[in-house]
Design an enzyme around this catalytic site. Structure first.
Site, PDB file in Angstrom:
ATOM      1  N   THR A   1      -1.088   0.108   3.102  1.00  0.00           N
ATOM      2  CA  THR A   1      -1.792   1.110   3.924  1.00  0.00           C
ATOM      3  C   THR A   1      -1.270   0.984   5.365  1.00  0.00           C
ATOM      4  O   THR A   1      -0.253   1.594   5.690  1.00  0.00           O
ATOM      5  CB  THR A   1      -3.328   0.951   3.868  1.00  0.00           C
ATOM      6  OG1 THR A   1      -3.691  -0.369   4.241  1.00  0.00           O
ATOM      7  CG2 THR A   1      -3.860   1.252   2.487  1.00  0.00           C
TER       8      THR A   1
ATOM      9  N   LYS B   1      -1.138  -6.774  -0.197  1.00  0.00           N
ATOM     10  CA  LYS B   1      -1.170  -5.859   0.942  1.00  0.00           C
ATOM     11  C   LYS B   1      -2.334  -6.237   1.842  1.00  0.00           C
ATOM     12  O   LYS B   1      -3.308  -6.850   1.385  1.00  0.00           O
ATOM     13  CB  LYS B   1      -1.273  -4.398   0.492  1.00  0.00           C
ATOM     14  CG  LYS B   1      -2.522  -4.011  -0.258  1.00  0.00           C
ATOM     15  CD  LYS B   1      -3.716  -3.695   0.564  1.00  0.00           C
ATOM     16  CE  LYS B   1      -3.430  -2.636   1.608  1.00  0.00           C
ATOM     17  NZ  LYS B   1      -4.677  -2.425   2.425  1.00  0.00           N
TER      18      LYS B   1
ATOM     19  N   THR C   1      -8.305 -11.682  -0.708  1.00  0.00           N
ATOM     20  CA  THR C   1      -7.881 -10.789   0.364  1.00  0.00           C
ATOM     21  C   THR C   1      -7.954  -9.347  -0.094  1.00  0.00           C
ATOM     22  O   THR C   1      -8.461  -9.044  -1.161  1.00  0.00           O
ATOM     23  CB  THR C   1      -6.459 -11.077   0.830  1.00  0.00           C
ATOM     24  OG1 THR C   1      -6.210 -10.292   2.001  1.00  0.00           O
ATOM     25  CG2 THR C   1      -5.457 -10.696  -0.234  1.00  0.00           C
TER      26      THR C   1
ATOM     27  N   GLU D   1      -2.121  -6.211  12.068  1.00  0.00           N
ATOM     28  CA  GLU D   1      -2.047  -5.032  12.923  1.00  0.00           C
ATOM     29  C   GLU D   1      -1.788  -5.407  14.378  1.00  0.00           C
ATOM     30  O   GLU D   1      -2.564  -6.137  14.982  1.00  0.00           O
ATOM     31  CB  GLU D   1      -3.335  -4.217  12.799  1.00  0.00           C
ATOM     32  CG  GLU D   1      -3.420  -3.497  11.464  1.00  0.00           C
ATOM     33  CD  GLU D   1      -4.788  -2.922  11.156  1.00  0.00           C
ATOM     34  OE1 GLU D   1      -4.886  -2.194  10.153  1.00  0.00           O
ATOM     35  OE2 GLU D   1      -5.741  -3.191  11.906  1.00  0.00           O
TER      36      GLU D   1
ATOM     37  N   ASN E   1      -6.180   0.914  15.383  1.00  0.00           N
ATOM     38  CA  ASN E   1      -7.510   1.052  14.799  1.00  0.00           C
ATOM     39  C   ASN E   1      -8.342   2.158  15.435  1.00  0.00           C
ATOM     40  O   ASN E   1      -9.362   2.560  14.893  1.00  0.00           O
ATOM     41  CB  ASN E   1      -8.247  -0.281  14.828  1.00  0.00           C
ATOM     42  CG  ASN E   1      -7.734  -1.179  13.728  1.00  0.00           C
ATOM     43  OD1 ASN E   1      -7.871  -0.827  12.556  1.00  0.00           O
ATOM     44  ND2 ASN E   1      -7.107  -2.273  14.078  1.00  0.00           N
TER      45      ASN E   1
END
Lengths: 407, 407
Positions: free
Chosen positions: A155, A181, A192, A278, A402
């Site tokens: 993603t 992922k 996870t 991220e 985000n």
């Protein structure tokens, strides 16, 4: 952004496993977003799932099917882009129908299909597209498609995550290959986001479950990006037995070698999540030594690893150790004698006996903080236990990612 | 950035209090950074202090002096720019010497001076500058300098924070005026960064301490910017008695009116910290209803308020309620029945019975999220208890501020 390099070494094929990826248009355009993994008859599979009270529909159903089939799953059906979480009874019905449709097409029992979803929470699953994608994937199954599968479940990940080991046990070559992922909403609690590890050794379901449980405790359950435990976390470990070698959990050299290899694959996969966190520009290992028990070591390690102030100092390569000290102090360790605490950044001692070390210079601290990989080591000097967690920094890029995730 | 407007209304003078601010060059150039508050003889003072195990030296000493003087403090000596935390025995010695020098100059006992520091952790206090500043301030004491004092204690604050109330009790006019500072490293645990509230009513020390304790529980202990509890948090409440009216904690209308006014001042000060939170563009009230006890309401409220994913969605005005739902789910409430949970954004019901509400539209959610002041209301529907915390969003500006704090 991401840290380290993305090369994962050779991805060994695993006997008894086939897979296919399809661009089903679940959310993304022009990329694969449905992955189907087939396990040969006779395979066993174990799983651990998120402890978030708001479990996604596919998590509830995968757990139910795993139990009903007693670990004899044949298909793992995974979609990216839609988490099918917070969707209530209708979401559960969608997950059931996708499994039923695939089971009919493949000629297996519905409980032999385990569903997994990842992506935006709270939107209705595009059911027909998923069913069409799954059916198309069924006709395209091929032995070795690990890289495509690792890409198909992404993603906000910036790179695929795959790890592979091959070992020779009693003269038989055994492979262990896994993909996962995850880059945000990462503070796994028993697992996870999504991880799949398969071996061609033969292992009984109970042994597999224990092996996974122990391995996850030291891998996916030791990482955090933002402290946010996902609604969709799952980690699955399957054994096809196609190598011809059957193993069982005992004191043998063989089992210990095999178990260590599985654990190494889980740990490397977990670390690859943090390396692709991220907005990450730092890969940070937080090691807490000298604790009385595991719980207090983890309390301190996670308080440091999730402190926005520590994380922004890491982003800035600023050896602002006062923030680490403040985090230790608020971690809730009872009767902590702060005058015994020491902190190292890499090899540089910054805090000794609870205050700045006599030998410390800002230049030395800066030199460590400039590096991409940083070790923060805390010694509580009140016991013998050590624990390690891995985390990333908090950059403006994290906020940008985000703040625009759904747009 | 900051939310709301910074006008604080009139700041009433409080009889029996004098103050002065001085540019002592502790860290900043061209601004006041030492504040001295003098309380008339006979005043009483109460205090609550950080629970961070790494207490700063001035916190340790202020606590000790408060006890030794039995609440008869005469001077509050405050510096901004250096926290004197993580400085060990030498830092404690510096704090002692600054108090001793002021006590000598003012002709009071050393334990009647309470020291407070705020700023960068782990750097040596510039002791001589602080002593020079304190001595200079002593000769400049004036009755009404609240605005200058509120400015003199600022660090990353973008605006001074002061709140004042005047009330008539039994025909006597009583004033309550308070100032505070704080914008980051805010998750007070019994107190916030630094707050000082003074009244000219006469109140016994024990009553004052209880009033402060209760008031802080519903004000400074209900706010969070980043979850990072500071090493220097202090909140002090002093009563000079200069109005001529003595009050005691009882069931009288008078006491209840007075106590409510003190609590209102504390709450407004706490809210002013959140309105000036580092990088804030949203002021967020998180209200959790229907809990079984205070602890679980706060668990849920803080998990939402400190979730980086919820905070970045707030920054983006994105009604990404899946992140709120995920935060509730990981808050650790035992046996939570998610199918009963509802979530409102302002007046808009977004989640009902654990899933997206039938009436919800993205446009309605967006309209609420565009506002600067946002109410997130969660109903757990398992009990009668409600709790509220206040927080801010997580913006790129927050990261910029904290990545460059020491540079």
């Amino acid at each position: 952004m991401a840290t380290g390099n993305s090369a994962s070494g050779p991805l060994w094929g695993v006997g008894g496993v086939r897979m296919a990826t399809v661009a089903a248009g679940i959310r993304y355009r022009g990329r694969d977003d449905v992955v189907l993994i087939e396990l040969a008859p006779g395979s066993r599979i174990a799983g651990v799932f998120t402890r978030n009270a708001f479990c996604a529909a596919p998590v509830l159903l995968a757990r139910e099917h795993l139990q009903r089939s007693e670990g004899h799953a044949r298909y793992l059906l995974i979609n990216a882009g839609n988490a099918n979480a917070g969707t209530g009874e209708a979401g559960l019905q969608d997950a059931r129908e996708s499994c039923a449709a695939l089971a009919r097409a493949a000629g297996v029992a519905v409980e032999q299909v385990l569903p997994f979803s990842t992506g935006v929470i709270g939107e209705k699953l595009p059911l027909q597209r998923l069913i069409d994608g799954a059916t198309a994937a069924l006709s395209q199954l091929a032995a070795d498609n690990w890289d495509a599968a690792a890409r198909g479940i992404m993603t906000t990940d910036t790179r695929p995550k795959a790890v592979s080991r091959q070992l020779s046990l009693s003269g038989t070559s055994v492979s262990i290959t896994g993909i996962c992922k995850g880059a945000g909403m990462i503070r796994p609690d028993m697992a996870t986001m999504l991880a799949y590890v398969v071996t061609d050794a033969g292992v009984a379901q109970a042994d597999l479950q224990q092996l996974l449980h122990d391995g996850v405790a030291q891998s996916f359950n030791r990482i955090t990006v933002d402290g946010d435990t996902s609604t969709n976390d799952c980690c699955m470990l399957a054994a096809t037995g196609a190598s011809g070698l059957a193993l069982q959990a005992d004191d043998s050299e063989e089992w210990r070698t095999f178990a260590a290899a599985v654990q190494a694959v889980l740990r490397e996969l977990a670390i690859s999540v943090i390396r692709d966190a991220e907005g990450a520009c730092k890969f940070v290992t937080v090691q807490v030594d000298g604790g009385r028990d595991v719980a207090e070591c983890l309390q301190v390690a996670y308080t440091i690893a999730e402190s926005p102030l520590v994380k922004t100092a890491l982003t800035a390569s600023d050896p602002n150790w006062g923030r680490i000290l403040a985090a230790i102090g608020r971690a809730g360790v009872s009767a902590l004698d702060v005058s015994k605490v020491s902190i190292h950044l890499g090899d540089v001692c910054i805090v000794e006996d609870g205050m700045v070390a006599g030998s410390y210079t800002e230049a030395a601290g800066q030199a460590v903080m400039q590096q991409e990989d940083i070790l923060v080591r805390v010694d509580l000097r009140r016991g013998q236990v050590s624990e390690t967690v891995w985390t990333s920094d908090l950059s403006e890029e994290y906020v940008r990612i985000n703040a625009s995730y759904r747009s």
